[in-house]
Design a protein around this motif. Structure first.
Motif, short mmCIF file in Angstrom:
data_model
loop_
_atom_site.label_atom_id
_atom_site.label_comp_id
_atom_site.label_asym_id
_atom_site.label_seq_id
_atom_site.Cartn_x
_atom_site.Cartn_y
_atom_site.Cartn_z
N ALA A 1 0.91 -1.21 -0.23
CA ALA A 1 -0.09 -0.07 0.15
C ALA A 1 1.05 1.02 0.07
O ALA A 1 1.27 1.66 1.11
N THR A 2 1.32 1.65 -1.13
CA THR A 2 2.26 2.69 -1.25
C THR A 2 2.10 4.09 -0.78
O THR A 2 3.12 4.89 -0.40
N ASN A 3 0.76 4.48 -0.35
CA ASN A 3 0.57 5.70 0.41
C ASN A 3 0.14 5.55 1.53
O ASN A 3 -0.26 6.44 2.15
N CYS A 4 0.30 4.32 2.10
CA CYS A 4 0.19 4.10 3.67
C CYS A 4 1.29 4.26 4.16
O CYS A 4 2.12 3.23 4.59
N TYR A 5 1.61 5.52 4.85
CA TYR A 5 2.93 5.80 5.57
C TYR A 5 2.69 7.02 5.96
O TYR A 5 2.02 7.97 5.87
N SER A 6 3.56 7.04 7.19
CA SER A 6 3.66 8.24 8.02
C SER A 6 4.87 9.16 7.65
O SER A 6 5.99 8.32 7.46
N ASP A 7 4.51 10.33 7.39
CA ASP A 7 5.45 11.16 6.50
C ASP A 7 6.32 12.25 7.70
O ASP A 7 5.68 12.97 8.27
N TRP A 8 7.48 11.71 7.73
CA TRP A 8 8.60 12.64 8.18
C TRP A 8 9.56 13.51 7.83
O TRP A 8 10.46 13.74 7.97
N GLY A 9 9.04 14.00 6.44
CA GLY A 9 9.47 14.83 5.67
C GLY A 9 10.50 14.82 4.63
O GLY A 9 11.08 15.60 3.85
N ALA A 10 10.56 13.55 3.99
CA ALA A 10 11.45 12.98 2.97
C ALA A 10 10.98 11.65 2.56
O ALA A 10 10.56 10.96 3.23
N MET A 11 11.22 11.14 1.33
CA MET A 11 10.94 10.01 0.90
C MET A 11 11.59 8.70 1.70
O MET A 11 11.16 7.55 1.68
#
Length: 281
Positions: A203-213
Motif C-alpha cells: 500500500a504505497t500511500n500508507c505511510y507516516s511522513d517525516w519529511g522525505a521519501m
C-alpha cells in the motif's frame, strides 16, 4: 592412458580412467554468497583435473536476508536494514529527543513476497516481504535484540504514526492523514475479497511522513497490528497492540487506538511488530 583429454587413448573402452575425480562436483572454496559449484574437468595441460566453478567472487555489504553476503562465514552479522529517524518528547523531563524506528513491519530474514520465511534469529525492515506474524511479544523483543534494538514503547509508536505535524495524524496517510480512506491502508475495506496480509509497502500511500521519501514509515495503519513494549511492571505482563490489521475497520486503524493488549505468550496471525532504537543504527 596418461593424459586427461576426453579421449580413450588406450582403446580399452574407458576415457581418462587415471583421473577418477573427473566429472565429480566441486566448488570454488568460497562461503556464503561467494560459494559457487561446478565440475572437475581436464586441465589445459592434460595432466590432471581442475574445478570449473567460477573464482574471484567477492562479497557485498551484509543485508538482512538470511544470506552470508560478505562471505565471512557468518550469516547476517551486523546487517543493514531500513530505519527512519523521528523525534518526540521521550527524554528526561519529556525533552524532545531522536529515536529510530523500522520503516517497514518486521519480517524474518528469509521472508519473500510470497513466504513469511522460517528464520527467527533477528528482525528485518525490508520492502516487499510478507511480514512476521503469529509471534509473541517476547519473541518479537528477542528478534529486535538480535540487531541491537528493542520493541517500541506505546508513546514512541504513536508519535511515529502521528508525525510531528502541528495537528496529529489520525491515520498513516502521508499528508492527508486526518480522514479515513478505505483504499489507502490494508484494513477490512481494503482487502474484503482476501482479508489477508500483503507484502510490506504494498500500500504505497500508507505511510507516516517525516519529511522525505527516505523518512516514510509504512503500514502503521493496517496490514498487521503491532506489539509494543511491556506496559508498566504488572504481573502478568501486559503488552499493548497498536495500529490495526488487515481485518480491522476504520476505528481500529488509527494512530491513537490503544484498547487492545496481550500477554507474553499470545501470538495471532494478524499481529506483528517493528523495532525501535535510541541511537542511530
Amino acid at each position: 592412458e596418461t593424459r586427461c583429454d576426453n579421449l580413450d587413448n588406450d582403446c580399452d573402452g574407458m576415457v581418462d580412467e587415471p583421473f577418477p575425480t573427473k566429472g565429480m562436483s566441486c566448488n570454488n572454496g568460497g562461503v556464503g554468497a561467494c560459494l559457487r559449484t561446478g565440475m572437475n574437468v581436464c586441465n589445459m595441460a592434460g595432466t590432471g583435473v581442475v574445478c570449473n566453478a567460477p573464482t574471484g567472487i567477492t562479497g557485498t555489504a551484509e543485508t538482512c536476508n538470511g544470506i552470508d553476503d560478505d562471505c565471512n562465514g557468518t550469516v547476517d552479522n551486523s546487517p543493514t536494514t531500513n530505519w527512519v529517524q523521528f523525534s518526540g518528547p521521550f527524554g528526561s523531563g519529556m525533552a524532545t529527543v531522536n529515536r529510530w524506528i523500522f520503516a517497514y513491519e518486521a519480517s524474518r530474514p528469509n521472508a519473500t513476497m510470497t513466504s513469511p520465511g522460517t528464520l527467527t534469529n533477528l528482525a528485518c525492515s525490508e520492502p516487499n516481504r510478507i511480514p512476521w506474524s503469529t509471534v509473541t511479544p517476547t519473541q518479537a523483543a528477542a528478534a529486535c535484540a538480535g540487531i541491537g534494538a528493542r520493541l517500541c514503547t506505546e508513546q514512541e509508536w504513536q508519535r511515529a504514526c502521528e508525525t510531528s505535524a502541528a495537528t496529529a495524524c489520525v491515520y498513516s496517510y502521508g499528508a492527508t492523514c486526518g480522514t479515513y480512506s478505505a483504499m489507502t491502508c490494508n484494513g477490512r475495506d481494503y482487502s474484503m475479497s482476501t482479508d489477508a496480509v500483503v507484502p510490506t509497502g504494498t500500500a504505497t500511500n500508507c505511510y507516516s511522513d517525516w519529511g522525505a521519501m527516505t523518512r516514510r514509515i509504512f503500514d502503521m495503519s493496517g496490514n498487521l497490528q503491532e506489539w509494543t513494549a511491556q506496559r508498566g511492571m504488572t504481573t502478568p505482563a501486559v503488552y499493548p497492540i497498536r495500529g490495526g490489521s488487515f481485518n480491522d475497520i476504520s476505528g481500529g486503524m488509527t494512530c491513537q487506538y490503544s484498547f487492545e493488549v496481550g500477554g507474553a505468550t499470545v501470538a495471532t496471525p494478524n499481529t506483528g511488530f517493528r523495532c525501535c532504537r535510541d541511537t542511530a543504527p
